[in-house]
Write an enzyme that holds these catalytic residues in place. Structure first.
Site, PDB file in Angstrom:
ATOM      1  N   LYS A  32       0.819  -1.216   0.000  1.00 28.21           N
ATOM      2  CA  LYS A  32       0.000   0.000   0.000  1.00 28.21           C
ATOM      3  C   LYS A  32       0.851   1.264   0.000  1.00 28.21           C
ATOM      4  O   LYS A  32       0.486   2.255  -0.639  1.00 28.21           O
ATOM      5  CB  LYS A  32      -0.950   0.011   1.197  1.00 28.21           C
ATOM      6  CG  LYS A  32      -0.290   0.124   2.554  1.00 28.21           C
ATOM      7  CD  LYS A  32      -1.320   0.127   3.670  1.00 28.21           C
ATOM      8  CE  LYS A  32      -0.684   0.218   5.036  1.00 28.21           C
ATOM      9  NZ  LYS A  32       0.075   1.464   5.244  1.00 28.21           N
ATOM     10  N   THR A  33       1.985   1.251   0.714  1.00 26.18           N
ATOM     11  CA  THR A  33       2.832   2.450   0.729  1.00 26.18           C
ATOM     12  C   THR A  33       3.410   2.707  -0.657  1.00 26.18           C
ATOM     13  O   THR A  33       3.520   3.853  -1.096  1.00 26.18           O
ATOM     14  CB  THR A  33       3.963   2.297   1.762  1.00 26.18           C
ATOM     15  OG1 THR A  33       3.393   2.006   3.050  1.00 26.18           O
ATOM     16  CG2 THR A  33       4.773   3.575   1.863  1.00 26.18           C
ATOM     17  N   ASP A 217      -3.340   7.684   4.562  1.00 21.92           N
ATOM     18  CA  ASP A 217      -2.939   6.302   4.844  1.00 21.92           C
ATOM     19  C   ASP A 217      -3.616   5.829   6.134  1.00 21.92           C
ATOM     20  O   ASP A 217      -4.019   6.639   6.968  1.00 21.92           O
ATOM     21  CB  ASP A 217      -1.415   6.242   4.991  1.00 21.92           C
ATOM     22  CG  ASP A 217      -0.883   4.822   4.905  1.00 21.92           C
ATOM     23  OD1 ASP A 217      -1.665   3.903   4.584  1.00 21.92           O
ATOM     24  OD2 ASP A 217       0.326   4.623   5.167  1.00 21.92           O
ATOM     25  N   GLU A 218      -3.720   4.510   6.307  1.00 20.97           N
ATOM     26  CA  GLU A 218      -4.276   3.894   7.527  1.00 20.97           C
ATOM     27  C   GLU A 218      -5.647   4.497   7.871  1.00 20.97           C
ATOM     28  O   GLU A 218      -5.912   4.872   9.023  1.00 20.97           O
ATOM     29  CB  GLU A 218      -3.302   4.073   8.706  1.00 20.97           C
ATOM     30  CG  GLU A 218      -1.904   3.539   8.476  1.00 20.97           C
ATOM     31  CD  GLU A 218      -1.829   2.016   8.434  1.00 20.97           C
ATOM     32  OE1 GLU A 218      -2.889   1.359   8.521  1.00 20.97           O
ATOM     33  OE2 GLU A 218      -0.715   1.484   8.308  1.00 20.97           O
ATOM     34  N   GLN A 248      -7.649  -4.507  10.009  1.00 20.95           N
ATOM     35  CA  GLN A 248      -6.544  -4.083  10.872  1.00 20.95           C
ATOM     36  C   GLN A 248      -6.929  -2.879  11.733  1.00 20.95           C
ATOM     37  O   GLN A 248      -6.058  -2.143  12.201  1.00 20.95           O
ATOM     38  CB  GLN A 248      -5.312  -3.760  10.026  1.00 20.95           C
ATOM     39  CG  GLN A 248      -4.768  -4.963   9.264  1.00 20.95           C
ATOM     40  CD  GLN A 248      -3.465  -4.655   8.547  1.00 20.95           C
ATOM     41  OE1 GLN A 248      -2.425  -4.443   9.157  1.00 20.95           O
ATOM     42  NE2 GLN A 248      -3.517  -4.621   7.223  1.00 20.95           N
ATOM     43  N   ARG A 602       2.075 -10.274  10.733  1.00 19.93           N
ATOM     44  CA  ARG A 602       3.417  -9.669  10.805  1.00 19.93           C
ATOM     45  C   ARG A 602       4.487 -10.690  10.419  1.00 19.93           C
ATOM     46  O   ARG A 602       5.635 -10.323  10.150  1.00 19.93           O
ATOM     47  CB  ARG A 602       3.743  -9.177  12.225  1.00 19.93           C
ATOM     48  CG  ARG A 602       2.815  -8.123  12.842  1.00 19.93           C
ATOM     49  CD  ARG A 602       2.564  -6.953  11.937  1.00 19.93           C
ATOM     50  NE  ARG A 602       1.332  -7.154  11.189  1.00 19.93           N
ATOM     51  CZ  ARG A 602       0.962  -6.417  10.149  1.00 19.93           C
ATOM     52  NH1 ARG A 602       1.745  -5.436   9.728  1.00 19.93           N
ATOM     53  NH2 ARG A 602      -0.164  -6.650   9.507  1.00 19.93           N
TER      54      ARG A 602
END
Length: 741
Positions: A32-33, A217-218, A248, A602
């Site tokens: 995504k980044t 973002d997020e 998330q 993770r």
């Protein structure tokens, strides 16, 4: 390499979308980044957007810096003209330009939680309200929740504050004290910008025109106030692009509202959703297991994650007799992986639900010589000596900052006793002025005599000399050195525990200030203000890095956004994950399930799911059933850990830890534990401190709570300090602060 060569088809589609609002639903490890930064580059290099018209918002300074670096590699130095930062930094930047329209001065300071508590306690004294009647943390939590939701705090009053008039009085007193100090708290940064836009439409129109392209973002972590800010900034069919993953969303406890993401299409009509489903991080088995857990939640945005990576090893399930056995297993496995060359210490992350769980792990790691670091311990800028020196800088920048003035009035000790300090604070509260104003006016005629007057004058002259140095061109590093010289702060550190460590922290602060000073293209006053703001906006997530060669210990909340080759998810027990308090609501259980999903995703190559059959809780050992989240994982994806002789258990038991029905009284089959999940019976109110909590004592330094002796309003705690001393303290009145997790 061409700009878009590294993108898969879905990512490419997201980068090139240019018709109205866009929601990018991005699973973990889906790049995504990369998509966000490539989209920014596409807007500037291929669509011809002015770099100054790009606003990119994320949630931590660390993430913002990473985004800035990636964008600069793609578009060059023009990236410095873009606004890339956190919500709070962006709003602070807007307020530095316009807050005078709200009756504040532009050299405002930003208070953290400790500063806010001091203001609230001062208000309680001024309003003659006993702390036993209204606890300051309750008021602080209420204010924070109200500002996160952008509502009047009176709408959220609970049984903790039964008298609405008392609450109204305290809220007004708090607002007046903050204005007198020319200070804002974190929640104010968002709310004040909303007020600014509502009261001054010309300013809102200017920012709407300036930022036709906004990227966030997020997005699942936004609260209602941040959501309202975006709705104000983005006109209908505007260029808003948000990236996030509802699976998330794990920060409900600090105000985040996953509903912002679930209702995006309603709030921004004409929007489009593009789902990024290819995972580049984890093995197939890990990804499949994590998705199975996430799908148990009743309300979510559907996605089907997949990976081109190999299936990899099965997940490993371990159950020990107690938390010591669990810690021993984790340590043995880490040592084995490192000795075989399968992983290095820095490749390993060990996660837990609560900070108290780290104790047995730390003790075992120390015993067997495994290097480690604990994320979530006291942050650099929260250390007493660092806060002291920053308080001097803040008073010089904004003399009306009463909290900072009171902090250093007698630090290092200069003979100004508590009576004099209380008189100063009371007079300031009664007259609606700052402590500095009272001190300035009353230094010659105030209620002090002899030595007290001389000492107050000495403090005043110290601040004035620093102010003159600032006016002469001294930057923050120069001022810090001057504080050390004029106050003999080094001599004061020698009287405290861990003097060498504290001196190292002071040196690091000066080094950081010097780097900032060299890079700043501003006059000394602007440089000082920018440095104070940067320090104020640093959060716990910004301290996480992977440079140290040691195993990383952290809570699941801290783990978000990171990745490790090997992950140990400990405490996989009902009552820990999900936490017993979360079981009181459906939303709480759903968020705990998402927390488990975050921890699992993770892991890149290996994932261990560990638990204990019994666990020590508040001095009592209790049975700990396996976490119900384990039930969702297909059994073929999990293998049980071998016993001490290396043999695997028989194939019959479920590798996830489900060993068939238990027998009730008389041999009858008991009701199955899973998948049914009933909330636990209510428990009495928990004490303010728990075993394992980290605390900071004003003079004894950092410590860990070993024992809690609850008593109505007078809890006692036994603390082991870092210098080896053990002390019993009265929790409600000792000069201590809990170190945030």
């Amino acid at each position: 390499m061409h700009l878009n060569d590294s993108l898969n088809p879905r990512q490419l589609e997201a980068v090139h979308h240019d018709q109205g609002p866009l929601l990018i639903l991005a699973g973990p490890g889906s790049g995504k980044t990369r998509v966000l930064t490539q989209r920014i580059a596409h807007l500037v290099l291929q669509k011809g957007a002015d770099p100054q018209s790009v606003l990119a918002i994320t949630f931590t300074n660390k993430a913002a810096q990473e985004m800035r670096s990636r964008v600069e590699r793609l578009v060059g130095s023009v990236s410095r003209e873009m606004w890339i930062g956190t919500f709070h930094a962006t709003c602070a930047r807007i307020l530095r330009r316009h807050i005078d329209r709200l009756g504040f001065e532009r050299n405002f300071v930003i208070y953290d939680n400790a500063d806010q508590l001091r203001v609230i306690r001062s208000c309680l004294k001024a309003c003659r309200v006993a702390e036993k009647a209204v606890r300051p943390p309750v008021i602080l939590a209420l204010l924070d929740r109200a500002k996160n939701q952008a509502v009047d705090p009176l709408e959220l009053a609970t049984e903790s504050i039964r008298d609405p008039e008392v609450l109204r009085t305290l809220i007004c007193a708090y607002a007046q004290s903050m204005k007198a100090a020319n200070a804002l708290d974190f929640g104010d940064l968002i709310v004040f910008v909303l007020h600014l836009f509502q009261r001054h439409p010309d300013i809102l129109d200017a920012y709407r025109t300036r930022f036709p392209s906004i990227l966030v973002d997020e997005y699942q972590d936004t609260n209602r106030a941040q959501h309202a800010l975006l709705k104000a900034l983005v006109p209908p069919a505007g260029g808003l692009c948000v990236v996030g993953d509802d699976d998330q969303a794990i920060y409900r406890w600090r105000g985040a509202d996953v509903e912002n993401m679930l209702s995006f299409a309603t709030d921004f009509p004409g929007s489009r959703t593009i789902t990024l489903e290819q995972n580049y991080r984890s093995t197939g088995n890990i990804l499949q297991a994590a998705q199975a857990v996430a799908r148990e939640n009743p309300r979510r945005l559907e996605k089907q994650l997949w990976t081109a990576n190999a299936p990899g090893d099965p997940l490993v399930s371990f159950e020990g007799d107690n938390q010591e056995a669990e810690a021993a297993y984790v340590a043995d496995q880490i040592r084995s992986l490192v000795d075989r060359g399968t992983a290095s210490f820095r490749d390993v992350g060990v996660f837990y639900r609560t900070n108290a769980q780290s104790r047995s792990l730390e003790e075992r790691f120390l015993l067997v010589g495994i290097p480690y670091r604990v994320v979530g311990a006291l942050r650099f800028y929260e250390r007493a000596e660092v806060k002291d020196l920053m308080a001097y800088l803040r008073v010089v920048y904004n003399p009306r900052d009463s909290v900072s003035a009171l902090r250093v009035l007698n630090r290092p000790p200069r003979g100004i006793g508590p009576v004099t300090q209380e008189r100063l604070e009371a007079q300031a509260a009664e007259t609606g002025r700052s402590v500095w104003d009272v001190l300035e006016e009353g230094v010659a005629t105030g209620p002090w005599k002899g030595v007290a007057r001389k000492n107050v004058e000495a403090f005043r002259e110290t601040v004035l000399s620093l102010t003159r140095a600032l006016q002469a061109g001294s930057g923050p590093a120069d001022l810090l050195k001057r504080v050390l010289e004029t106050t003999r702060y080094d001599d004061f550190l020698n009287t405290l525990p861990d003097a060498d460590r504290r001196r190292e922290n002071v040196d690091e602060l000066i080094h950081t200030a010097a780097d900032f000073q060299r890079a700043a293209a501003a006059n000394s006053r602007e440089c000082l203000g920018a440095f104070c703001e940067r320090v104020a906006l640093v959060t716990g997530a910004d301290s996480t890095d992977g440079r140290a060669d040691g195993v990383t210990l952290m809570t699941l909340h801290c783990a978000k956004g990171l990745e490790f080759g090997v992950v140990f998810l400990t405490g996989m027990e009902d009552g820990l994950l999900p936490h017993q308090r979360a079981a009181l609501s459906e939303d709480g259980v759903s968020e705990e399930r998402r927390l488990c999903y975050v921890g699992m995703t993770r892991a890149k190559q290996k994932l261990y799911l560990c638990r204990a059959r019994t666990r020590q809780v508040y001095g009592n050992r209790r049975l700990s059933p396996p976490s119900p989240f384990l039930h969702a994982i297909p059994p073929e994806l999990v293998r049980p850990a071998p016993d001490e002789q290396g043999a695997h258990p028989p194939a019959d038991p479920d590798p996830r830890g489900f060993h068939g029905p238990e027998l009730g009284p008389g041999g009858a089959t008991a009701s199955p534990t899973f998948p049914t999940f009933a909330p636990p019976t209510p428990i009495r109110a928990l004490p303010a401190y728990r075993i394992g909590d980290r605390i900071l004592h004003e003079s004894l330094g950092e410590g860990r709570v070993l024992k809690v002796e609850p008593s109505a309003g007078r809890d006692k705690i036994v603390v082991l300090f870092s210098n080896g001393r053990i002390r019993k303290l009265l929790a409600q009145s000792a000069p201590i602060e809990k170190i945030p997790s």
